[in-house]
Write a protein that holds these residues in place. Structure first.
Motif, short mmCIF file in Angstrom:
data_model
loop_
_atom_site.label_atom_id
_atom_site.label_comp_id
_atom_site.label_asym_id
_atom_site.label_seq_id
_atom_site.Cartn_x
_atom_site.Cartn_y
_atom_site.Cartn_z
N HIS A 58 0.84 -1.20 0.00
CA HIS A 58 0.00 0.00 0.00
C HIS A 58 0.87 1.25 0.00
O HIS A 58 0.37 2.36 -0.13
CB HIS A 58 -0.90 0.02 1.25
CG HIS A 58 -0.13 0.07 2.54
ND1 HIS A 58 0.08 -1.03 3.32
CD2 HIS A 58 0.50 1.09 3.17
CE1 HIS A 58 0.79 -0.70 4.38
NE2 HIS A 58 1.07 0.59 4.31
N SER A 60 3.55 4.12 -1.13
CA SER A 60 3.94 4.79 -2.36
C SER A 60 5.42 4.52 -2.63
O SER A 60 6.15 4.04 -1.76
CB SER A 60 3.69 6.29 -2.24
OG SER A 60 4.42 6.83 -1.14
N ASN A 88 2.82 -1.20 -6.39
CA ASN A 88 2.29 -0.22 -5.45
C ASN A 88 0.81 -0.02 -5.71
O ASN A 88 0.42 0.51 -6.75
CB ASN A 88 3.02 1.11 -5.60
CG ASN A 88 4.52 0.97 -5.41
OD1 ASN A 88 5.23 0.53 -6.31
ND2 ASN A 88 5.00 1.33 -4.24
N THR A 90 -1.82 1.91 -3.92
CA THR A 90 -2.06 2.86 -2.85
C THR A 90 -3.54 3.18 -2.71
O THR A 90 -4.35 2.85 -3.56
CB THR A 90 -1.27 4.17 -3.10
OG1 THR A 90 -1.71 4.74 -4.35
CG2 THR A 90 0.22 3.89 -3.19
N THR A 178 0.27 6.89 5.93
CA THR A 178 -1.17 6.82 5.63
C THR A 178 -2.02 7.10 6.87
O THR A 178 -1.55 6.98 8.00
CB THR A 178 -1.53 5.43 5.09
OG1 THR A 178 -1.29 4.46 6.12
CG2 THR A 178 -0.70 5.10 3.87
N ASP A 204 0.26 9.24 1.23
CA ASP A 204 0.07 7.91 0.66
C ASP A 204 1.14 6.93 1.10
O ASP A 204 1.01 5.73 0.90
CB ASP A 204 0.04 7.97 -0.87
CG ASP A 204 -1.30 8.43 -1.41
OD1 ASP A 204 -2.30 8.30 -0.69
OD2 ASP A 204 -1.33 8.92 -2.56
#
Length: 339
Positions: A58, A60, A88, A90, A178, A204
């Motif tokens: 998840h 970046s 990735n 995200t 996040t 992110d």
């Protein structure tokens, strides 16, 4: 929050088993292939059922798990005889990445690089796919969390940050990854412990959070060492504290938060989870392969330089540790009224 020596924060709560004691509360331009090394010194295991394995994160690009999975793919490929590809995915605090794995093939070809984020997101956001739809495969590391600032920042200690926040409530901006990340939750506890009010800026992934500190959007950041390594080597940032019990080697003489009078100990696990009911031979291959990986001299040199602690667990051990972590996390949310 109590500041006696037994209070360690949500991630500092330890399972009873000594081996699990630290399992607590971590592609450029999208997907990028990690080519396996040509025939090396380490022999491959028995043939894995698929040739290419997708490792979903998840995070970046440049985030802690992104860096972690790429390094794993480079070293584990020749051991397992597999081509690893990092992707990735995200968004939604890890929910999109979890769904990618749950909805993927159940043949050992897709896994999710797991940190506390996927459990936090599951408990706070109730996404369509949660940690309960996934199954631990292996655990790799505990990853120290750090508090850092620009090299020319006026803050020289963690208490300097606290003093600034008390003098100007809401005036200190702290960059984290996040919304469902451990760093985000730890900041809630940090503010409660210190009696401060700060702006917590989510991103992110950890790589984006570092950029916010570098460009001055945030004055302070919370991150793992792997995400900071390039900036540390360039002397662009300084680490003020680590949320560990003991000082972390390889980053200079940095005191812990507890040494600075802030009783907060955090341990962030890094592991791998997959869909439920994967073939037993797939799980066995991962357990065997990762056990060998952790002893590989080149890989060990890398993870020790990044301050990572070897916390290898088999699937059975990781399941128990995950369940104990969920229990402690729920108690943390209740204590601090986090919904």
């Amino acid at each position: 929050m109590s500041t006696d020596d037994n209070s360690q924060g949500v991630a500092g709560r330890r399972p009873r088993e000594e081996k699990m004691k630290h399992y607590g509360i971590r592609a450029l331009l999208g997907a990028a292939a990690l080519a396996t090394m040509t025939a090396g010194a380490t022999p491959a295991l028995a043939e894995y059922p698929v040739e290419t394995v997708r490792l979903i994160t998840h995070s970046s690009p440049g985030g802690g798990m992104d860096v972690f999975l790429r390094e794993i793919g480079k070293h584990l490929g020749p051991i397992m005889g597999v081509n690893f590809v990092v992707e990735n995915v995200t968004g939604s605090g890890g929910a999109a990445a979890m769904a990618e794995v749950v909805n993927g093939a159940k043949d050992g070809s897709v896994f999710y690089g797991a940190t506390p984020t996927h459990i936090i997101t599951s408990l706070l956001s109730a996404p369509p796919v949660t940690y309960e739809d996934l199954d631990p495969v292996v655990n790799f590391f505990n990853d120290p969390q750090t508090v850092y600032v620009l090299a020319d920042s006026p803050y020289n200690t963690l208490n300097d940050v606290v003093d600034a926040a008390k003098a100007n409530p809401g005036g200190v901006v702290v960059a984290v990854s996040t919304p469902g990340s451990l760093d985000r939750q730890v900041m809630e506890e940090f503010q409660a412990v210190t009696g401060t009010s700060m702006v917590v800026l989510t991103h992110d992934g950890g790589g984006d959070a570092v950029l916010s500190v570098l460009n001055g959007t945030a004055q302070v950041g919370v991150s793992e060492i792997a995400e900071l390594r390039g900036q540390l080597d360039a002397k662009a940032v300084r680490i003020l504290a680590t949320y560990t019990e003991n000082r972390v080697p390889g980053i200079g003489d940095v005191p812990t938060a507890r040494e600075q009078g802030i009783d907060l100990v955090v341990s962030k696990f890094r592991g791998l989870v997959g869909a439920k009911d994967l073939p037993p031979e797939v799980i066995a291959a991962w357990e065997d392969g990762v056990a060998k990986l952790m002893e590989d001299p080149e890989f060990r040199k890398w993870y020790e330089a990044e301050g990572l602690e070897n916390a290898y667990m088999t699937q059975a051990e990781a399941r128990v540790a995950r369940d104990e972590f969920v229990t402690s996390l729920k108690a943390f949310f209740e204590k601090f009224d986090i919904k």
